[in-house]
Design a protein around this motif. Structure first.
Motif, PDB file in Angstrom:
ATOM      1  N   HIS A 268       0.817  -1.216   0.000  1.00 51.82           N
ATOM      2  CA  HIS A 268       0.000   0.000   0.000  1.00 51.82           C
ATOM      3  C   HIS A 268       0.850   1.264   0.000  1.00 51.82           C
ATOM      4  O   HIS A 268       0.510   2.243  -0.668  1.00 51.82           O
ATOM      5  N   THR A 269       1.944   1.251   0.748  1.00 51.92           N
ATOM      6  CA  THR A 269       2.764   2.455   0.903  1.00 51.92           C
ATOM      7  C   THR A 269       3.936   2.515  -0.063  1.00 51.92           C
ATOM      8  O   THR A 269       4.510   3.575  -0.277  1.00 51.92           O
ATOM      9  N   GLY A 270       4.326   1.353  -0.640  1.00 47.08           N
ATOM     10  CA  GLY A 270       5.490   1.317  -1.498  1.00 47.08           C
ATOM     11  C   GLY A 270       6.797   1.234  -0.743  1.00 47.08           C
ATOM     12  O   GLY A 270       7.871   1.403  -1.329  1.00 47.08           O
ATOM     13  N   LEU A 271       6.712   0.956   0.561  1.00 47.77           N
ATOM     14  CA  LEU A 271       7.913   0.906   1.383  1.00 47.77           C
ATOM     15  C   LEU A 271       8.548  -0.475   1.377  1.00 47.77           C
ATOM     16  O   LEU A 271       7.912  -1.472   1.044  1.00 47.77           O
ATOM     17  N   ASP A 272       9.804  -0.502   1.758  1.00 52.34           N
ATOM     18  CA  ASP A 272      10.526  -1.748   1.945  1.00 52.34           C
ATOM     19  C   ASP A 272       9.798  -2.622   2.960  1.00 52.34           C
ATOM     20  O   ASP A 272       9.258  -2.119   3.949  1.00 52.34           O
ATOM     21  N   LEU A 273       9.801  -3.931   2.727  1.00 46.90           N
ATOM     22  CA  LEU A 273       9.076  -4.844   3.608  1.00 46.90           C
ATOM     23  C   LEU A 273       9.607  -4.808   5.035  1.00 46.90           C
ATOM     24  O   LEU A 273       8.818  -4.852   5.990  1.00 46.90           O
ATOM     25  N   GLU A 274      10.915  -4.738   5.210  1.00 48.31           N
ATOM     26  CA  GLU A 274      11.467  -4.729   6.570  1.00 48.31           C
ATOM     27  C   GLU A 274      11.012  -3.494   7.339  1.00 48.31           C
ATOM     28  O   GLU A 274      10.683  -3.566   8.522  1.00 48.31           O
ATOM     29  N   LEU A 275      11.003  -2.337   6.671  1.00 47.54           N
ATOM     30  CA  LEU A 275      10.505  -1.124   7.311  1.00 47.54           C
ATOM     31  C   LEU A 275       9.024  -1.267   7.623  1.00 47.54           C
ATOM     32  O   LEU A 275       8.562  -0.881   8.705  1.00 47.54           O
ATOM     33  N   SER A 276       8.278  -1.861   6.700  1.00 46.32           N
ATOM     34  CA  SER A 276       6.844  -2.049   6.913  1.00 46.32           C
ATOM     35  C   SER A 276       6.568  -2.964   8.096  1.00 46.32           C
ATOM     36  O   SER A 276       5.611  -2.755   8.845  1.00 46.32           O
ATOM     37  N   LYS A 277       7.403  -3.975   8.274  1.00 42.64           N
ATOM     38  CA  LYS A 277       7.230  -4.879   9.412  1.00 42.64           C
ATOM     39  C   LYS A 277       7.374  -4.127  10.725  1.00 42.64           C
ATOM     40  O   LYS A 277       6.613  -4.342  11.674  1.00 42.64           O
ATOM     41  N   GLN A 278       8.354  -3.223  10.792  1.00 42.18           N
ATOM     42  CA  GLN A 278       8.563  -2.454  12.018  1.00 42.18           C
ATOM     43  C   GLN A 278       7.447  -1.435  12.232  1.00 42.18           C
ATOM     44  O   GLN A 278       6.909  -1.304  13.331  1.00 42.18           O
ATOM     45  N   ALA A 279       7.084  -0.718  11.174  1.00 41.06           N
ATOM     46  CA  ALA A 279       6.074   0.331  11.301  1.00 41.06           C
ATOM     47  C   ALA A 279       4.698  -0.239  11.631  1.00 41.06           C
ATOM     48  O   ALA A 279       3.926   0.368  12.386  1.00 41.06           O
ATOM     49  N   SER A 280       4.385  -1.406  11.089  1.00 46.58           N
ATOM     50  CA  SER A 280       3.059  -1.983  11.311  1.00 46.58           C
ATOM     51  C   SER A 280       2.859  -2.453  12.740  1.00 46.58           C
ATOM     52  O   SER A 280       1.718  -2.581  13.202  1.00 46.58           O
ATOM     53  N   LYS A 281       3.950  -2.714  13.450  1.00 46.77           N
ATOM     54  CA  LYS A 281       3.835  -3.185  14.831  1.00 46.77           C
ATOM     55  C   LYS A 281       3.174  -2.158  15.739  1.00 46.77           C
ATOM     56  O   LYS A 281       2.575  -2.514  16.757  1.00 46.77           O
ATOM     57  N   ALA A 282       3.283  -0.891  15.381  1.00 47.05           N
ATOM     58  CA  ALA A 282       2.753   0.168  16.239  1.00 47.05           C
ATOM     59  C   ALA A 282       1.261   0.383  16.066  1.00 47.05           C
ATOM     60  O   ALA A 282       0.642   1.102  16.857  1.00 47.05           O
ATOM     61  N   ILE A 283       0.661  -0.231  15.054  1.00 47.16           N
ATOM     62  CA  ILE A 283      -0.717   0.076  14.676  1.00 47.16           C
ATOM     63  C   ILE A 283      -1.669  -1.040  15.094  1.00 47.16           C
ATOM     64  O   ILE A 283      -1.384  -2.219  14.891  1.00 47.16           O
ATOM     65  N   THR A 284      -2.796  -0.652  15.675  1.00 46.79           N
ATOM     66  CA  THR A 284      -3.884  -1.580  15.950  1.00 46.79           C
ATOM     67  C   THR A 284      -5.012  -1.262  14.979  1.00 46.79           C
ATOM     68  O   THR A 284      -5.572  -0.165  15.005  1.00 46.79           O
ATOM     69  N   LEU A 285      -5.307  -2.200  14.097  1.00 49.65           N
ATOM     70  CA  LEU A 285      -6.382  -1.984  13.135  1.00 49.65           C
ATOM     71  C   LEU A 285      -7.733  -2.122  13.819  1.00 49.65           C
ATOM     72  O   LEU A 285      -7.934  -2.975  14.670  1.00 49.65           O
ATOM     73  N   GLY A 286      -8.679  -1.276  13.425  1.00 51.97           N
ATOM     74  CA  GLY A 286     -10.013  -1.304  14.017  1.00 51.97           C
ATOM     75  C   GLY A 286     -10.360   0.032  14.631  1.00 51.97           C
ATOM     76  O   GLY A 286      -9.508   0.749  15.152  1.00 51.97           O
ATOM     77  N   SER A 287     -11.612   0.364  14.575  1.00 49.92           N
ATOM     78  CA  SER A 287     -12.080   1.666  15.044  1.00 49.92           C
ATOM     79  C   SER A 287     -12.116   1.755  16.566  1.00 49.92           C
ATOM     80  O   SER A 287     -12.505   0.810  17.248  1.00 49.92           O
ATOM     81  N   VAL A 288     -11.688   2.900  17.081  1.00 54.27           N
ATOM     82  CA  VAL A 288     -11.885   3.202  18.500  1.00 54.27           C
ATOM     83  C   VAL A 288     -12.729   4.462  18.675  1.00 54.27           C
ATOM     84  O   VAL A 288     -13.153   4.778  19.780  1.00 54.27           O
TER      85      VAL A 288
END
Length: 330
Positions: A268-288
């Motif tokens: 989706h972002t066009g970023l390197d997979l390793e960077l995406s693995k690190q960045a995605s760890k901070a995100i919780t999908l789903g509405s709050v």
């Protein structure tokens, strides 16, 4: 016609470049529409919207086509929706009250999309252990952005004077923030993923983890929200419900599979997979976010002086919870 980036993503899924997770959020799928309906969807290349990579494939059997239109800023997406160019848009929590304060009756909130803790990213060699350490620092901000609202609201609730530091307005996308931090133009930046993780992974910045600015009562930790135009809800409601059904299913599937989330994030972002693995760890999908929280945000934005009137009382009439309820009923 779907755009090239969306078509590439679907081809990548088919080719196995993106791990296709098991879509098990709903036991049944909605019935196909009698005729093909196209929804124009405005979006940004940010990680918490990675579920969009899986949506069209799920909508193909339902006779719903999505035409994806990329925007760099939430504000631009909001403007396009108000102009009638979009049916659905991903925006920041502030964009609904901003639209209402501008006198528009054309936008309705549907749901949030994700949440995360938020920390200033500080240039290595600079210490920022407490809110008091902001004093005298140069902090890169995007005034009026979703993250700026979070930051400013947190400062107010912590009794930190906004003029205790030097706010440096940075124009353009998130890369400009990272460049300013790397050059030493600023001591810290208030930005968004994946541009928060890049300085950390590349070794010229670090997270000020003692300064979580996602914790304010008035704004909270929601990263964005999904809105729809009044016309789309009236004229294409069945298609909107199916879009939300697909998005919720894709969102749950990625939330349940960290590897698939990271790969969809990268696509989706066009970023390197390793960077995406690190960045995605901070995100919780789903509405709050809820209509009540959105109203609290609207009130806070008026108190901050960002919008000229308090439209918190109008939020309940411009939030359609029945779309998500119907999507979840399948």
């Amino acid at each position: 016609m779907r755009n090239l980036s969306n078509a590439f993503a679907i081809a990548a899924v088919s080719a196995g470049l993106i791990a296709t997770p098991a879509i098990t959020a709903h036991a049944e799928e909605p019935a196909p529409l009698e005729s093909e309906t196209t929804l124009t969807v405005g979006y940004q290349k940010v990680g918490h919207l990675a579920p969009l990579q899986l949506v069209q494939e799920m909508l193909d059997p339902l006779n719903v086509e999505i035409e994806m239109v990329e925007f760099s800023r939430y504000a631009d997406t909001r403007t396009a929706l108000l102009a009638g160019s979009l049916d659905i848009a991903t925006v920041g929590p502030a964009d609904l009250p901003i639209a209402l304060a501008q006198g528009s009756d054309a936008v309705y909130g549907i749901m949030g999309v994700g949440s995360s803790a938020k920390y200033p990213v500080v240039r290595n060699g600079v210490e920022m252990e407490s809110w008091d350490d902001l004093a005298g620092k140069k902090v890169g901000i995007a005034p009026g952005s979703a993250v700026w609202f979070q930051f400013a609201a947190t400062l107010i609730e912590n009794d930190i004077p906004y003029d205790s530091f030097e706010a440096v307005n940075i124009q353009g996308g998130g890369a400009a923030f990272d460049q300013a931090l790397q050059r030493g133009d600023v001591d810290a930046i208030i930005t968004w993923e994946p541009f928060e993780s890049i300085p950390v992974l590349e070794g010229y910045g670090h997270f000020a983890t003692n300064l979580d600015y996602s914790t304010s009562e008035s704004v909270g930790d929601e990263l964005g929200m999904m809105v729809a135009s009044k016309d789309a809800l009236e004229e294409k409601r069945d298609a909107v419900v199916r879009f939300v059904w697909a998005y919720l299913a894709a969102q749950q599937a990625l939330a349940d599979d960290a590897e698939a989330f990271a790969e969809a994030y990268a696509a989706h972002t066009g970023l390197d997979l390793e960077l995406s693995k690190q960045a995605s760890k901070a995100i919780t999908l789903g509405s709050v976010v809820t209509p009540e929280q959105a109203a609290a945000q609207a009130k806070a934005f008026a108190e901050l002086g960002v919008i000229q009137e308090d439209v918190s009382g109008e939020i309940p009439d411009h939030w359609d919870e029945t779309i998500v309820e119907e999507a979840k009923s399948y």
